[in-house]
Design an enzyme around this catalytic site. Structure first.
Site, short mmCIF file in Angstrom:
data_model
loop_
_atom_site.label_atom_id
_atom_site.label_comp_id
_atom_site.label_asym_id
_atom_site.label_seq_id
_atom_site.Cartn_x
_atom_site.Cartn_y
_atom_site.Cartn_z
N ARG A 168 0.85 -1.19 0.00
CA ARG A 168 0.00 0.00 0.00
C ARG A 168 0.89 1.24 0.00
O ARG A 168 2.04 1.21 0.45
CB ARG A 168 -0.90 0.02 1.24
CG ARG A 168 -1.79 -1.22 1.38
CD ARG A 168 -2.55 -1.19 2.70
NE ARG A 168 -3.43 -2.34 2.87
CZ ARG A 168 -3.08 -3.48 3.47
NH1 ARG A 168 -1.85 -3.61 3.97
NH2 ARG A 168 -3.93 -4.47 3.58
N LYS A 175 -1.36 -2.75 8.17
CA LYS A 175 -2.48 -2.30 8.98
C LYS A 175 -2.47 -3.01 10.33
O LYS A 175 -2.08 -4.16 10.45
CB LYS A 175 -3.80 -2.60 8.26
CG LYS A 175 -4.06 -1.72 7.05
CD LYS A 175 -5.43 -2.02 6.47
CE LYS A 175 -5.77 -1.07 5.34
NZ LYS A 175 -7.12 -1.33 4.77
N HIS A 215 -3.17 2.49 -5.60
CA HIS A 215 -3.72 1.16 -5.37
C HIS A 215 -3.81 0.35 -6.67
O HIS A 215 -3.91 -0.87 -6.63
CB HIS A 215 -5.10 1.27 -4.72
CG HIS A 215 -5.21 0.53 -3.43
ND1 HIS A 215 -4.37 0.77 -2.35
CD2 HIS A 215 -6.02 -0.48 -3.02
CE1 HIS A 215 -4.68 -0.04 -1.36
NE2 HIS A 215 -5.67 -0.82 -1.74
N ARG A 241 -1.08 -2.01 -6.77
CA ARG A 241 -1.35 -3.14 -5.88
C ARG A 241 -2.30 -4.12 -6.56
O ARG A 241 -2.09 -5.34 -6.53
CB ARG A 241 -1.96 -2.61 -4.58
CG ARG A 241 -2.26 -3.66 -3.51
CD ARG A 241 -2.61 -2.95 -2.21
NE ARG A 241 -3.22 -3.80 -1.22
CZ ARG A 241 -2.55 -4.57 -0.36
NH1 ARG A 241 -1.23 -4.62 -0.43
NH2 ARG A 241 -3.19 -5.29 0.54
N HIS A 264 -3.49 -9.43 3.49
CA HIS A 264 -4.92 -9.47 3.75
C HIS A 264 -5.19 -10.37 4.96
O HIS A 264 -4.69 -11.49 5.03
CB HIS A 264 -5.68 -10.03 2.55
CG HIS A 264 -5.84 -9.03 1.44
ND1 HIS A 264 -6.14 -9.39 0.14
CD2 HIS A 264 -5.76 -7.67 1.45
CE1 HIS A 264 -6.21 -8.31 -0.60
NE2 HIS A 264 -6.00 -7.26 0.16
N TYR A 298 -9.77 -10.62 -6.59
CA TYR A 298 -8.90 -10.61 -7.77
C TYR A 298 -9.15 -11.79 -8.69
O TYR A 298 -8.81 -11.74 -9.86
CB TYR A 298 -7.44 -10.55 -7.33
CG TYR A 298 -7.10 -9.26 -6.63
CD1 TYR A 298 -6.97 -8.08 -7.35
CD2 TYR A 298 -6.95 -9.22 -5.25
CE1 TYR A 298 -6.68 -6.89 -6.71
CE2 TYR A 298 -6.67 -8.03 -4.60
CZ TYR A 298 -6.53 -6.87 -5.34
OH TYR A 298 -6.27 -5.68 -4.71
#
Length: 299
Positions: A150, A174, A245, A248, A271, A280
């Site tokens: 990110r 994150k 993004h 990404r 994730h 995806y």
């Protein structure tokens, strides 16, 4: 804003920081959502959280639609408020969650945009050059595409996080979660040239360990990276707008198109849930469908 509501908000923020380990950006979104709701409560004459009921929740949802918020924004606000009232329930500051009666609007089913390989080549050509900024821009582009990180993760990279011998990057994601992501030879060469030749010139007399710096030698921000990518697109024949993004999305899509398994891509992207990565697979299926329809004689 009512002092009681301010106090409730602060308690919730402390909970997000200490127990949930959310990033400052995520917490900022929660705070903005709460403040928007509190403004609505003020207009309704509500001064305490105990007074909020399911009617207020539904009226707020009506207001969001009247203000023409996108479904994704409405969904996020409802989710933020559910979390807030769930926290109040846990702390026994109120007994019910009025947002539990509100239907959670489904997000729009948009597939993530990505670059085709020939489009990426145009971007890489756009940052060719021997100037320090050209070298830096190429290193940023190579690393974003090579790792799928990110943009905020990119801005926090320190020199010690890059291992050029092992071609790995320590990423702080994150929720303060860390992961190691490998990168290939193109990114390795671009970063080595940048660190050895370009970064010292850009750094000037400043002393810090941030990997990427701006023209003043200060740590590069997320806004700065977005500006760099926008300028790169302007120097190509590409007509689509770009956001970080997309690189990404491109990283994940290209891996899956070339046979990578979903679990590996999930780990590389950082994730928490496989469902986030499964999006995806829809992109790759759509790509296959379009290719089939374009080239099969009896499609």
């Amino acid at each position: 804003m009512n002092n009681v509501l301010v106090e409730m908000r602060q308690l919730f923020v402390q909970y997000l920081q200490t127990e949930k380990n959310y990033s400052s950006l995520t917490i900022e979104h929660y705070v903005n959502d709460l403040e928007h709701f509190f403004v609505f409560l003020h207009k309704e004459g509500v001064t305490t959280v105990e007074e909020v009921d399911d009617i207020h929740a539904r009226l707020y949802l009506v207001q969001l639609h009247q203000e023409k918020y996108a479904r994704a924004s409405v969904s996020r606000k409802v989710s933020s408020l559910r979390s807030f009232f769930a926290f109040l329930n846990r702390e026994e500051l109120r007994l019910t969650n009025p947002m539990s009666y509100v239907l959670h609007p489904k997000k729009e089913g948009r597939l993530p945009h990505f670059f085709y390989e020939n489009e990426l080549e145009q971007l890489f050509l756009a940052c060719e050059g021997t100037e320090p900024l050209n070298i830096r821009n190429k290193a940023i582009l190579e690393l974003l595409y090579a790792t799928g990180i990110r943009v905020n993760e990119c801005t926090t990279i320190q020199l010690r996080d890059i291992d050029l011998t092992m071609s790995t990057l320590l990423v702080k994601g994150k929720g303060k979660k860390e992961r190691y992501v490998p990168f290939g030879g193109f990114a390795q060469d671009a970063i080595k040239i940048y660190v050895d030749k370009s970064r010292p010139l850009l750094l000037k007399e400043l002393q810090h360990t941030s990997l990427f710096v701006n023209h003043q030698g200060k740590p590069l921000t997320a806004r700065g990276i977005r500006h760099i990518l926008t300028k790169l697109v302007e120097n190509t024949t590409l007509t689509a707008s770009i956001h970080p993004h997309m690189l990404r999305h491109t990283f994940a899509t290209h891996l899956l198109n070339n046979g990578a398994d979903l679990r590996t891509v999930q780990e590389l992207l950082g994730h928490a849930h496989l469902s986030s990565t499964q999006l995806y697979t829809h992109v790759t299926k759509e790509h296959l469908r379009k290719t089939y329809n374009s080239f099969h004689p009896r499609a």
